[in-house]
Design an enzyme around this catalytic site. Structure first.
Site, PDB file in Angstrom:
ATOM      1  N   GLU A  43       0.880  -1.161   0.000  1.00 56.29           N
ATOM      2  CA  GLU A  43       0.000   0.000   0.000  1.00 56.29           C
ATOM      3  C   GLU A  43       0.922   1.217   0.000  1.00 56.29           C
ATOM      4  O   GLU A  43       1.817   1.310   0.851  1.00 56.29           O
ATOM      5  CB  GLU A  43      -0.887   0.009   1.256  1.00 56.29           C
ATOM      6  CG  GLU A  43      -1.889   1.141   1.192  1.00 56.29           C
ATOM      7  CD  GLU A  43      -2.828   1.224   2.397  1.00 56.29           C
ATOM      8  OE1 GLU A  43      -2.792   0.332   3.266  1.00 56.29           O
ATOM      9  OE2 GLU A  43      -3.582   2.206   2.442  1.00 56.29           O
ATOM     10  N   ARG A 269       5.477 -13.047   9.649  1.00 54.83           N
ATOM     11  CA  ARG A 269       6.018 -11.701   9.483  1.00 54.83           C
ATOM     12  C   ARG A 269       7.437 -11.646  10.014  1.00 54.83           C
ATOM     13  O   ARG A 269       7.810 -12.437  10.879  1.00 54.83           O
ATOM     14  CB  ARG A 269       5.213 -10.695  10.324  1.00 54.83           C
ATOM     15  CG  ARG A 269       3.855 -10.388   9.851  1.00 54.83           C
ATOM     16  CD  ARG A 269       3.206  -9.425  10.841  1.00 54.83           C
ATOM     17  NE  ARG A 269       3.615  -8.051  10.586  1.00 54.83           N
ATOM     18  CZ  ARG A 269       3.039  -7.276   9.686  1.00 54.83           C
ATOM     19  NH1 ARG A 269       2.037  -7.705   8.955  1.00 54.83           N
ATOM     20  NH2 ARG A 269       3.454  -6.036   9.515  1.00 54.83           N
ATOM     21  N   LYS A 279       3.976   0.671   9.849  1.00 52.38           N
ATOM     22  CA  LYS A 279       4.138   1.911   9.094  1.00 52.38           C
ATOM     23  C   LYS A 279       3.516   3.082   9.842  1.00 52.38           C
ATOM     24  O   LYS A 279       4.011   4.200   9.775  1.00 52.38           O
ATOM     25  CB  LYS A 279       3.497   1.765   7.713  1.00 52.38           C
ATOM     26  CG  LYS A 279       4.445   1.165   6.687  1.00 52.38           C
ATOM     27  CD  LYS A 279       3.875   1.237   5.289  1.00 52.38           C
ATOM     28  CE  LYS A 279       2.926   0.090   5.043  1.00 52.38           C
ATOM     29  NZ  LYS A 279       2.537  -0.049   3.628  1.00 52.38           N
TER      30      LYS A 279
HETATM   31  P1  ATP Z   1       2.323  -2.295   8.065  1.00 50.14           P
HETATM   32  O1  ATP Z   1       1.541  -3.169   8.966  1.00 50.14           O
HETATM   33  O2  ATP Z   1       3.731  -2.048   8.476  1.00 50.14           O
HETATM   34  O3  ATP Z   1       1.625  -1.023   7.684  1.00 50.14           O
HETATM   35  P2  ATP Z   1       1.334  -3.601   5.792  1.00 50.14           P
HETATM   36  O4  ATP Z   1       1.194  -5.058   5.885  1.00 50.14           O
HETATM   37  O5  ATP Z   1       0.121  -2.807   5.917  1.00 50.14           O
HETATM   38  O6  ATP Z   1       2.494  -3.138   6.747  1.00 50.14           O
HETATM   39  P3  ATP Z   1       1.620  -3.442   3.004  1.00 50.14           P
HETATM   40  O7  ATP Z   1       2.147  -2.327   2.212  1.00 50.14           O
HETATM   41  O8  ATP Z   1       0.192  -3.767   2.915  1.00 50.14           O
HETATM   42  O9  ATP Z   1       2.053  -3.161   4.470  1.00 50.14           O
HETATM   43  O10 ATP Z   1       2.490  -4.741   2.761  1.00 50.14           O
HETATM   44  C1  ATP Z   1       2.865  -5.220   1.497  1.00 50.14           C
HETATM   45  C2  ATP Z   1       3.284  -6.657   1.633  1.00 50.14           C
HETATM   46  O11 ATP Z   1       4.346  -6.786   2.554  1.00 50.14           O
HETATM   47  C3  ATP Z   1       2.149  -7.522   2.156  1.00 50.14           C
HETATM   48  O12 ATP Z   1       2.119  -8.712   1.390  1.00 50.14           O
HETATM   49  C4  ATP Z   1       2.527  -7.796   3.563  1.00 50.14           C
HETATM   50  O13 ATP Z   1       2.031  -9.042   3.994  1.00 50.14           O
HETATM   51  C5  ATP Z   1       4.046  -7.750   3.518  1.00 50.14           C
HETATM   52  N1  ATP Z   1       4.598  -7.357   4.818  1.00 50.14           N
HETATM   53  C6  ATP Z   1       4.319  -6.236   5.511  1.00 50.14           C
HETATM   54  N2  ATP Z   1       4.963  -6.231   6.692  1.00 50.14           N
HETATM   55  C7  ATP Z   1       5.674  -7.387   6.744  1.00 50.14           C
HETATM   56  C8  ATP Z   1       6.551  -7.972   7.714  1.00 50.14           C
HETATM   57  N3  ATP Z   1       6.826  -7.366   8.875  1.00 50.14           N
HETATM   58  N4  ATP Z   1       7.105  -9.169   7.426  1.00 50.14           N
HETATM   59  C9  ATP Z   1       6.849  -9.779   6.259  1.00 50.14           C
HETATM   60  N5  ATP Z   1       6.031  -9.288   5.313  1.00 50.14           N
HETATM   61  C10 ATP Z   1       5.446  -8.100   5.541  1.00 50.14           C
HETATM   62 MG    MG Z   2      -1.512  -3.686   4.494  1.00 49.19          MG
END
Ligand code: ATP
Ligand code: MG
Length: 564
Positions: A43, A269, A279
């Site tokens: 995102e 994760r 984030k």
């Molecule tokens: P955050 O919770 O930090 O805002 P998010 O999951 O909302 O992160 P996205 O931009 O939606 O962030 O994530 C893009 C991809 O990265 C998704 O497939 C998500 O599952 C993966 N991802 C995000 N954070 C992690 C993490 N800590 N470890 C592994 N994969 C991750």
């Molecule tokens: Mg997300």
């Protein structure tokens, strides 16, 4: 079945992780006509962090390994938090990590298709417009053991929902006044089936579609369908989506017209000790100026790690070391530090830098004379060669390498004791000068001209070796010493405290009066070096001619190895 092993280094990686095992099995069974297609779906609401690197290595890695393609898809369904600044940085970071996407897609490209699909669901009696407040809807959700309550709008006429859904998008409906919900089952054991929200009204303009849309799809309604539209075969995401998977499948069941189906698989994760990974929290640290920006070298962001001196190779090695499982865990930051030390030990040139300088005068060395001594650039890699380093009567040494009254096991400079000056001579300390407060201002020693490398006495045993920089040949530098961003291992686990109270007040110490050897004059931002005996440092982007700025990437000592 041909499996493309071109990029598969069996030396590095002997066992398949469980995702790779699934992909291989699918290929053996001829699923998806032998196609492997993944996507990385960020995102664009922040910069990528090292957790994303873990997902990137898997999404792109699996596609690469099996001759498939990984596309980049921006999950841009919430204009309130999203911006092109983030889109650009995400692309830069993926490329820096060493990966190449096939196509670039945006969930917003599918807004029309998703809209049509939502209309189709309404017409089939499988979705309705709800006019209750968010609070009311939340109260009716029930609990995992208690069924929810059906909305009074649940059985409104299809025509009414269609009209209202149009109005949700035309701007006539205020934010929060109406939502579109799927009509599934308010008693379902999976809470995500209790009439999940499909669309909400958002009036903030979108960074790509402007004000064309005012009704925006929710993640659950956009993600699986986007996978389906693109032809994704393996949709890899993190474990919190396990409970969303049945809904992911349900929407595709409603939509599909052939046998093809994308499949979602979940892995753990990446969580790191002494930092936060959300984030939202990282954005707070930036906005409230606890750090200098997304690329502050203390941040766990990709751009922060890059600025700090981490190489993309070290990040990929680290991700490979921790692996992929189905269980949540927290990874020790020492392992990440181990990965960068290992990489820089092999690659970084050894130079001399004095962080806390004090002057050493060799009283028996001729005044005004300079000689050039040879220094090996990297003992781990002889192809890196050697260079000439200037030596003279006055040298900068570390303040802590001299002690007037030293304990027995102190093998550095103390009156009467001998040490070797790295790549140069053996010197014997003769004393020091102090100011009115007793602070040492200069150290004195005599050098032994017979002990230069290659000379008869060169091998004479002395217990300590210290580094130095010739005073007239030295350059001024600022050195930024970084420590953990947080004082506790798992800041998110401390529920009583705001995470900002747990920040380490000493995570940045600036040493403004450092001295480095002349070789570093032309060093460019991101160039990495080992400052002998101290650690790995790189040039910061704040560096200007005449005032070099270095970041300490990591100190030399590897406490991970010791613990292991
Ligand atoms: P955050 O919770 O930090 O805002 P998010 O999951 O909302 O992160 P996205 O931009 O939606 O962030 O994530 C893009 C991809 O990265 C998704 O497939 C998500 O599952 C993966 N991802 C995000 N954070 C992690 C993490 N800590 N470890 C592994 N994969 C991750
Ligand atoms: Mg997300």
């Amino acid at each position: 079945m041909e499996i493309n092993k071109e990029n598969f280094n069996s030396e590095e990686k002997k066992n398949l992780n469980f995702i790779e095992a699934i992909v291989e099995k699918d290929l053996q069974e001829g699923k998806n006509d032998g196609r492997v297609q993944t996507r990385f779906p960020p995102e664009p609401n922040g910069y990528l962090h090292i957790g994303h690197a873990k997902a990137i290595c898997l999404d792109f890695g699996v596609a690469q390994e099996y001759g498939g393609v990984c596309n980049l898809r921006f999950d841009d369904t919430n204009p309130v938090k999203e911006d092109v600044e983030y889109v650009d940085s995400i692309m830069e970071d993926i490329q820096w990590l060493g990966y190449h996407w096939g196509e670039v897609y945006y969930a917003s490209d599918y807004f029309a298709q998703l809209w049509d699909f939502a209309v189709q669901l309404i017409k089939k009696g499988k979705a309705y417009v709800d006019e209750q407040t968010a609070d009311e809807i939340a109260r009716q959700k029930g609990t995992p053991t208690q069924p929810g309550i059906e909305s009074p709008y649940r059985n409104r006429p299809i025509e009414e929902s269609l009209t209202l859904f149009e109005k949700m998008n035309s701007g006539e409906i205020e934010e929060g006044k109406m939502i579109l919900r799927a009509k599934i089952d308010m008693a379902a054991s999976n809470m995500h089936f209790r009439d999940p929200i499909l669309y909400r009204v958002i009036k903030t303009p979108h960074h790509r579609t402007g004000s064309t849309w005012k009704a925006y799809p929710m993640y659950d309604f956009a993600h699986g369908q986007s996978d389906y539209f693109e032809g994704v075969t393996h949709s890899l995401c993190t474990l919190e989506f396990v409970v969303h998977r049945p809904l992911y499948d349900w929407f595709i069941d409603q939509l599909m017209t052939d046998d093809y189906r994308p499949r979602q698989y979940e892995f753990n994760r990446l969580n790191l000790t002494y930092t936060v990974m959300s984030k939202r929290k990282l954005l707070q640290l930036v906005q409230e100026k606890y750090v200098s920006g997304w690329d502050d070298p203390r941040m766990p962001t990709i751009c922060g790690l890059r600025r700090r001196g981490y190489t993309s190779q070290s990040i990929r090695n680290f991700v490979n070391l921790i692996g992929y499982t189905k269980y949540e865990a927290i990874n020790d930051i020492l392992l990440l530090e181990h990965a960068i030390r290992e990489d820089l030990n092999a690659k970084a040139m050894r130079v001399s830098g004095v962080v806390d300088p004090i002057k050493l005068v060799l009283t028996n060395y001729p005044e005004g004379e300079t000689e050039m001594l040879e220094a090996v650039n990297n003992p781990e890699d002889e192809t890196m060669g050697s260079r000439q380093v200037a030596f003279s009567r006055e040298l900068w040494i570390e303040r802590e390498d001299f002690m007037e009254d030293a304990p027995k096991k102190y093998f550095r400079l103390t009156p009467g004791n001998e040490v070797r000056l790295k790549n140069a001579y053996i010197v014997k300390c003769t004393g020091c000068r102090k100011d009115g407060e007793g602070k040492v201002t200069e150290v004195y020693a005599e050098y032994d001209p017979q002990t230069r490398s290659g000379m008869p006495e060169a091998n004479r045993k002395v217990k300590g070796t210290i580094h130095w920089v010739s005073v007239p040949h030295s350059l001024d530098a600022e050195v930024r010493l970084y420590d953990r961003l947080f004082m506790v291992e798992d800041p998110s686990a401390e529920k009583e405290k705001d995470f900002r109270e747990l920040l380490n007040p000493e995570s940045l110490i600036v040493k403004a009066d450092c001295k480095v050897e002349a070789y570093l004059k032309d060093a460019k931002p991101l160039d990495s070096f080992q400052f002998q005996r101290i650690g790995y440092f790189n040039v910061d982007k704040d560096s200007v001619p005449g005032k070099l700025v270095f970041n300490r990437t990591v100190s030399l000592k590897d406490s991970w190895k010791k613990n292991a």
